[in-house]
Write a protein that holds these residues in place. Structure first.
Motif, PDB file in Angstrom:
ATOM      1  N   CYS A 176      -7.985  -3.227   6.452  1.00 21.74           N
ATOM      2  CA  CYS A 176      -8.474  -2.715   5.172  1.00 21.74           C
ATOM      3  C   CYS A 176      -9.256  -3.841   4.491  1.00 21.74           C
ATOM      4  CB  CYS A 176      -7.293  -2.285   4.310  1.00 21.74           C
ATOM      5  SG  CYS A 176      -6.455  -3.691   3.566  1.00 21.74           S
ATOM      6  N   PRO A 177      -9.917  -3.579   3.371  1.00 20.04           N
ATOM      7  CA  PRO A 177     -10.696  -4.641   2.729  1.00 20.04           C
ATOM      8  C   PRO A 177      -9.861  -5.814   2.203  1.00 20.04           C
ATOM      9  CG  PRO A 177     -11.403  -2.482   1.966  1.00 20.04           C
ATOM     10  CD  PRO A 177     -10.151  -2.270   2.751  1.00 20.04           C
ATOM     11  N   GLY A 178      -8.594  -5.550   1.852  1.00 20.99           N
ATOM     12  CA  GLY A 178      -7.736  -6.641   1.384  1.00 20.99           C
ATOM     13  C   GLY A 178      -8.336  -7.385   0.202  1.00 20.99           C
TER      14      GLY A 178
ATOM     15  N   CYS B  80     -10.622  -5.555  -2.621  1.00 18.13           N
ATOM     16  CA  CYS B  80      -9.674  -4.605  -3.221  1.00 18.13           C
ATOM     17  C   CYS B  80      -8.881  -5.248  -4.359  1.00 18.13           C
ATOM     18  CB  CYS B  80      -8.717  -4.092  -2.151  1.00 18.13           C
ATOM     19  SG  CYS B  80      -7.506  -2.966  -2.825  1.00 18.13           S
TER      20      CYS B  80
ATOM     21  N   LEU C  25      -6.029  -4.486  -5.379  1.00 16.66           N
ATOM     22  CA  LEU C  25      -4.602  -4.568  -5.100  1.00 16.66           C
ATOM     23  C   LEU C  25      -4.266  -5.527  -3.972  1.00 16.66           C
ATOM     24  CD1 LEU C  25      -3.613  -0.808  -5.345  1.00 16.66           C
ATOM     25  CD2 LEU C  25      -3.069  -2.618  -6.947  1.00 16.66           C
ATOM     26  N   GLY C  26      -5.292  -6.102  -3.385  1.00 15.91           N
ATOM     27  CA  GLY C  26      -5.074  -6.984  -2.243  1.00 15.91           C
ATOM     28  C   GLY C  26      -4.208  -8.174  -2.619  1.00 15.91           C
TER      29      GLY C  26
ATOM     30  N   SER D 246      -3.129  -4.848   6.767  1.00 17.15           N
ATOM     31  CA  SER D 246      -3.407  -4.362   5.413  1.00 17.15           C
ATOM     32  C   SER D 246      -3.231  -5.523   4.445  1.00 17.15           C
ATOM     33  CB  SER D 246      -2.432  -3.252   5.016  1.00 17.15           C
ATOM     34  OG  SER D 246      -2.451  -2.197   5.941  1.00 17.15           O
ATOM     35  N   GLY D 247      -4.002  -5.484   3.367  1.00 21.13           N
ATOM     36  CA  GLY D 247      -3.901  -6.561   2.390  1.00 21.13           C
ATOM     37  C   GLY D 247      -2.677  -6.452   1.500  1.00 21.13           C
ATOM     38  N   CYS D 248      -2.012  -5.293   1.522  1.00 19.39           N
ATOM     39  CA  CYS D 248      -0.781  -5.125   0.745  1.00 19.39           C
ATOM     40  C   CYS D 248       0.026  -3.988   1.361  1.00 19.39           C
ATOM     41  CB  CYS D 248      -1.097  -4.830  -0.728  1.00 19.39           C
ATOM     42  SG  CYS D 248      -1.644  -3.137  -1.027  1.00 19.39           S
TER      43      CYS D 248
ATOM     44  N   ASN E  80       0.329  -1.055   0.644  1.00 21.61           N
ATOM     45  CA  ASN E  80      -0.208   0.308   0.582  1.00 21.61           C
ATOM     46  C   ASN E  80      -0.709   0.831   1.925  1.00 21.61           C
ATOM     47  OD1 ASN E  80       0.134   1.357  -2.088  1.00 21.61           O
ATOM     48  ND2 ASN E  80      -1.143  -0.348  -2.755  1.00 21.61           N
ATOM     49  N   SER E  81      -0.875  -0.046   2.870  1.00 21.21           N
ATOM     50  CA  SER E  81      -1.059   0.370   4.278  1.00 21.21           C
ATOM     51  C   SER E  81      -2.396   1.003   4.619  1.00 21.21           C
ATOM     52  CB  SER E  81       0.040   1.359   4.707  1.00 21.21           C
ATOM     53  OG  SER E  81       1.284   0.938   4.302  1.00 21.21           O
ATOM     54  N   CYS E  82      -3.438   0.698   3.876  1.00 20.72           N
ATOM     55  CA  CYS E  82      -4.734   1.291   4.218  1.00 20.72           C
ATOM     56  C   CYS E  82      -5.209   0.835   5.588  1.00 20.72           C
ATOM     57  CB  CYS E  82      -5.770   0.948   3.148  1.00 20.72           C
ATOM     58  SG  CYS E  82      -5.240   1.455   1.511  1.00 20.72           S
TER      59      CYS E  82
ATOM     60  N   CYS F  22      -6.263   3.242  -6.746  1.00 20.43           N
ATOM     61  CA  CYS F  22      -5.985   4.153  -5.635  1.00 20.43           C
ATOM     62  C   CYS F  22      -5.424   5.452  -6.180  1.00 20.43           C
ATOM     63  CB  CYS F  22      -4.961   3.571  -4.679  1.00 20.43           C
ATOM     64  SG  CYS F  22      -5.628   2.280  -3.662  1.00 20.43           S
TER      65      CYS F  22
HETATM   66  S1  SF4 Z   1      -3.765  -1.769   1.791  1.00 23.00           S
HETATM   67 FE1  SF4 Z   1      -3.717  -2.673  -0.227  1.00 23.00          FE
HETATM   68  S2  SF4 Z   1      -5.277  -4.303  -0.102  1.00 23.00           S
HETATM   69 FE2  SF4 Z   1      -5.677  -2.898   1.573  1.00 23.00          FE
HETATM   70  S3  SF4 Z   1      -7.212  -1.490   0.729  1.00 23.00           S
HETATM   71 FE3  SF4 Z   1      -5.166  -0.555   0.507  1.00 23.00          FE
HETATM   72  S4  SF4 Z   1      -4.563  -1.066  -1.558  1.00 23.00           S
HETATM   73 FE4  SF4 Z   1      -6.215  -2.480  -1.002  1.00 23.00          FE
END
Ligand code: SF4
Lengths: 206, 755
Positions: free
Chosen positions: B447-449, B453, B455-456, B490-492, B494-496, B620
């Protein structure tokens, strides 16, 4: 449509961009530019800009490279078409129209190029040749990539290059295909140093 | 268009190419931007409005950024915000929904142009078959949308609490294991749900996915809010098409596997049953606590039996909609046309090693003899505009419009004649798109992390870029046992980046060492990518970012050494068990002191000293805005437009628009009780009269029925031309009526009466 009107449109775009190429493409390492650009932001070295972030695309071949994203400009050390170099791109707000806007784009680019040439972390390995320059407009509405846009832009561009280099450009040719952003390749016929060009700009302005 | 000639705007240039409905929607959004910039629309409402148009926030848009030493204020020009704590001038992200990932060459060309004109020259393919453009300024978004609309793409409902992109296997229609081609069903479902009144009142987003079979990974049905797996059934000698119908799957912090609602829903029942699910979710889903507002929580709370009962009950109540079955005509007519005749690959040993490696990993034979699907592997989903244009040309030469984005952040070209594969490979190589290793351990997802993002927490892209290099250096992909493994980050939580269903998954967290923060990743091992994301991995340990490459080296090395014949990685991790995995990796949890090794205190690809100061409020989830508020907002915009017509001297239009504005506000109120109210003036007036006027609920404390009477008077006056002063009065009355509608709504409570 009068010639004056047709000039006004492309040349009023805020999306001018100018690129200088490095002398030694083999010496380029995009990764090492990332900390440099972050430090430029921290030390507020880019005059007249509000820098927001550094975006790194070293993994993408011939891509945008490393970008300093600012509020009203992007500074790319890009590798488009396999030719590494520094590119200034205006965004959103025109910093002057026509020749004035072109000259301001050159000034922003040259200032950043001078910073890179003098960057202590890079040990003088990044130097720019100035005998070839790209000038473009990323604005397909006002400046589609075609001969008419070139005709509309040419007088202001010629005048700006002449003022900067002290003599007319050797050649200017459309360098972009019809689906690409408008881009002109300029052969200046001479390669003064970045510092010398900045000095010339100061003299003209002074 | 011609050269330097004077141009109008994109709206005028593209007028003949933009479908009227899309053009109108974009004009409306532009007006909403205008209203917000004057401070005439509430920031929360505007935020949800722009999210529903795919216009998202991005890191640092709260006007603050940590520069490595201190947090700085970014001095944007004074302007109203575009959401809570979100600066108008800060660049953001635009998410472009690409239903089931299907792109035409013309669309690719436009995407390339948009990335250059409004972004930084990169189109980013997401894990849900969307394209994202970053660093886009809000004032560019209406034109960006118009240029997309002219080639049949809408960004509508790409973000916010809405139905997100409808995804499907990129191999649908050409895959050997599918029951049937789900592409036209995905297309029809997207069209059916887009803007549907029953999907406007969700507490959170809702993601549908379709798969052609149960065993492969492609559709990832198991992790979707709505998951559909194609199936056939024979009844009385006739083959019927249908779907195994799942709900409530999702990743996030706590992953939930999807639950089976019905093992065979016929194609005729697919849309009504989906509609019923949406109604139940809108009515009973959590609204106040958005952390528990996805449908998976509702399903878990009610239990699948009760949820199923409610859906069936709702289904029985639905008013008939001809679209439930009319789409089947399009399904029957759906067809892809290859650009070239089928052929066979001449394997004369003359092909290069590069071609052979690429052929092994990036080429798959189609169900149709003589054709193959080719995967173009993109580094973390990024493609330059030059490459995108070249790929459109390559598609033109070899495959036609048969291009799809994948959830592994790649692009596939379908219907490639096998005879053309060497030439195609050469053409891809010429534009740096011929890299081997697609869908292997060398094909990482992220994900962009923290790159973009809000929330990263840690740099998932920095990590995966580093891991890509290490995987290459260690040549892990050449080891047969490892080749098919997946690495995702994923950067957090949230598991994108879909780390839960990767063999080796990672998600960003932060940990403290002394008084400093250190970027870490939680290591999640043994998730199952196949069987539609069949099971979730085992969360093991939090490891500093800088030690994650060593985790990969150790774990893959041990798997190669100790696996039993034919043992999968998932089974291997299961056999090892959490305790042993922890034991095995424990030493990697150690963080040296800053003075000893400061590199641990910054993240991959970002040399700044690590901080959580840039962490922002996520979008999100969007703002939870009840449908009635959107209706009232639309009425405000209409009255604003009526005023503009009045100022321009266009009295008939001003009069009509003022009346329409009142109707829109009245309808918004009626819908709180009667969802299926038709968009018909007589119906709205009748329902408004009986429900709000005659019951005196719309009455003003002092003015009584005065404001309701403005609407009835406007109806009686009809479209007859009024004098300027009369039209001016009508516009003023419309404004007062809308204010009364807001007052009425406030009296009703936040969510109005139950729908
Ligand atoms: S997993 Fe977290 S850091 Fe990655 S895009 Fe989703 S909200 Fe953003």
């Amino acid at each position: 449509m009068t010639p004056v009107e047709s000039k006004v449109d492309a040349l009023s775009s805020p999306e001018f961009n100018v690129k200088l190429f490095v002398e030694n493409p083999a010496g380029v390492d995009l990764e090492e530019l990332i900390p440099v650009f972050h430090r430029w932001i921290r030390e507020e070295l880019l005059e007249d800009e509000l820098p927001i972030d550094v975006a790194g695309y070293a993994r993408v071949p011939k891509g945008p490279g490393v970008v300093i994203v600012c509020d009203h400009a992007h500074y790319y050390f890009d590798e488009r078409a396999g030719r590494p170099g520094l590119r200034y791109r205006g965004r959103r707000v025109a910093r002057g129209e026509g020749e004035e806007g072109i000259t301001r784009a050159f000034r922003s680019l040259l200032r950043a190029a001078a910073l890179l040439e003098k960057e202590p972390a890079l040990g003088g390995r990044y130097r720019f040749r100035t005998d070839q320059v790209e000038f473009g407009i990323n604005d397909r509405l006002r400046a589609p990539s075609d001969a008419q846009t070139l005709a509309a832009v040419r007088p202001a561009l010629e005048s700006a290059v002449k003022a900067l280099y002290g003599k007319p450009a050797k050649s200017m040719a459309l360098a972009s295909g019809p689906r690409e952003p408008f881009m002109v390749s300029i052969e200046t016929g001479t390669s003064p140093s970045v510092e010398a060009l900045l000095g010339q700009l100061a003299a003209v302005a002074g | 268009m011609t050269g330097g000639a004077m141009k109008g705007t994109w709206a005028t240039e593209l007028r003949d190419r933009i479908p009227e409905v899309l053009g109108r929607e974009i004009d409306i959004f532009e007006t909403q931007m205008d209203l917000r910039s004057r401070g005439d629309v509430d920031e929360k409402l505007f935020a949800e409005t722009r999210l529903r148009r795919g216009v998202y926030g991005q890191r640092y848009d709260n006007g603050h950024r940590y520069d490595g030493e201190r947090t700085r204020h970014l001095e944007y020009r004074e302007h109203p915000t575009k959401g809570v704590d979100t600066m108008w001038d800060a660049p953001g992200m635009v998410r472009i929904k690409v239903p089931y990932g299907a792109l035409t060459r013309e669309q690719m060309d436009v995407l390339a142009a948009l990335a250059e004109d409004y972004s930084d020259g990169i189109s980013h393919v997401t894990t849900r078959q969307d394209i994202q453009l970053h660093f886009v300024h809000i004032e560019d978004t209406p034109d960006l949308m118009r240029r997309l609309a002219a080639v049949g793409i809408t960004t509508r409902e790409a973000c916010g609490n809405s139905v997100r992109n409808v995804t499907a296997c990129p191999l649908a229609g050409v895959c050997k294991t599918e029951a049937f081609d789900v592409s036209p069903y995905a297309d029809a479902l997207m069209k059916f749900l887009l803007g549907h009144p029953d999907v406007q009142d969700f507490g959170r987003k809702f993601k549908p996915a379709l798969s052609g079979c149960a065993h492969e990974a492609c559709g990832l049905v198991n992790m979707h809010d709505l998951g559909l797996i194609a199936k056939t059934r024979t009844e009385n000698g006739k083959v019927l098409r249908g779907f195994a119908f799942y709900v409530g799957g999702g990743l996030g912090a706590i992953p939930h596997p999807a639950q089976l609602v019905d093992e065979f829903v016929t194609e005729e029942e697919l849309f009504p049953l989906t509609q019923a699910v949406c109604r139940v979710f809108a009515r009973l889903g959590e609204k106040a606590n958005r952390g528990r507002a996805r449908i998976k929580f509702l399903v878990a709370k009610l239990g699948i039996e009760e949820f199923r009962r409610l859906v069936i009950e709702e289904r029985a109540k639905l008013p008939h909609d001809p679209r439930w079955t009319s789409y089947l005509v399009d399904v029957a007519a759906y067809k892809e046309t290859p650009a070239r005749a089928p052929g066979g690959l001449v394997t004369n040993g003359g092909q290069s090693a590069g071609f052979r490696a690429w052929h092994k990993t990036n080429v798959r034979a189609q169900r149709q003899d003589g054709y193959a699907v080719v995967t173009v592997k993109l580094p973390l989903g990024d493609i330059t505009s030059d490459q995108m244009r070249s790929l459109a040309d390559i598609a033109g030469e070899f495959t036609g419009d048969n291009v799809r984005l994948t959830v592994e952040q790649n692009i596939v070209l379908r219907w490639v004649s096998e005879a053309d594969l060497p030439r195609l490979h050469a053409a891809l190589e010429a534009v740096d798109l011929g890299q081997a290793g697609a869908e292997t351990i060398a094909d990482l997802t992220s994900c962009p992390g923290t790159d973009t993002c809000k929330l990263g927490i840690a740099s998932s892209r920095g990590l995966t870029a580093e891991l890509s290099k290490r995987v290459q250096e260690l040549d892990l992909a050449s080891e047969e046992a490892l080749q098919g493994l997946r690495i995702k980050a994923s950067g957090c939580f949230n598991s994108c980046g879909q780390h839960h269903i990767a063999d080796l998954g990672f998600y960003g967290i932060s940990r403290k060492k002394g008084n400093r923060l250190v970027p870490h990743f939680q290591v999640v091992l043994g998730g199952k990518w196949t069987e539609n994301g069949g099971s979730f991995g085992l969360a093991t340990l939090a490891i500093p970012s800088k030690n994650i490459p060593e985790v990969v080296r150790r774990v893959t090395g041990r798997f190669v050494k100790e696996r039993e014949p034919d043992e999968s990685f998932t089974d291997f991790i299961g056999r090892l068990g959490k305790a042993e995995v922890k034991n095995f990796l424990q030493d990697l949890t150690a963080v040296p002191a800053y003075e000893e090794d400061p590199s641990y205190y910054s993240d991959w690809g970002d040399p700044r000293v690590y901080t959580m100061d840039d962490y922002g409020e996520g979008e999100c989830a969007g703002e939870i805005v009840p449908r009635v508020e959107f209706g009232l907002q639309a009425s405000e915009r209409e009255v604003f437009e009526a005023q503009l017509f009045l100022d321009a001297g266009d009295l008939p239009k001003a009069q009509d628009m003022a009346y329409r504005a009142m109707l829109t506000a009245a309808k918004a109120l009626v819908q709180t009780e009667f969802l299926d109210i038709r968009d018909d003036a007589n119906d709205i007036l009748r329902e408004f009269r009986t429900r709000f006027h005659e019951t005196k609920r719309f009455h003003d404390k002092f003015a009584g029925p005065k404001f309701a009477n403005y609407l009835f008077a406007a109806q009686e006056a009809g479209a007859d031309g009024g004098r300027p002063d009369q039209v001016r009065q009508r516009v003023q009355e419309a404004q007062l009526f809308i204010e009364a509608a807001y007052a009425c709504y406030e009296k009703m409570g936040t969510w109005g009466a139950p729908a």
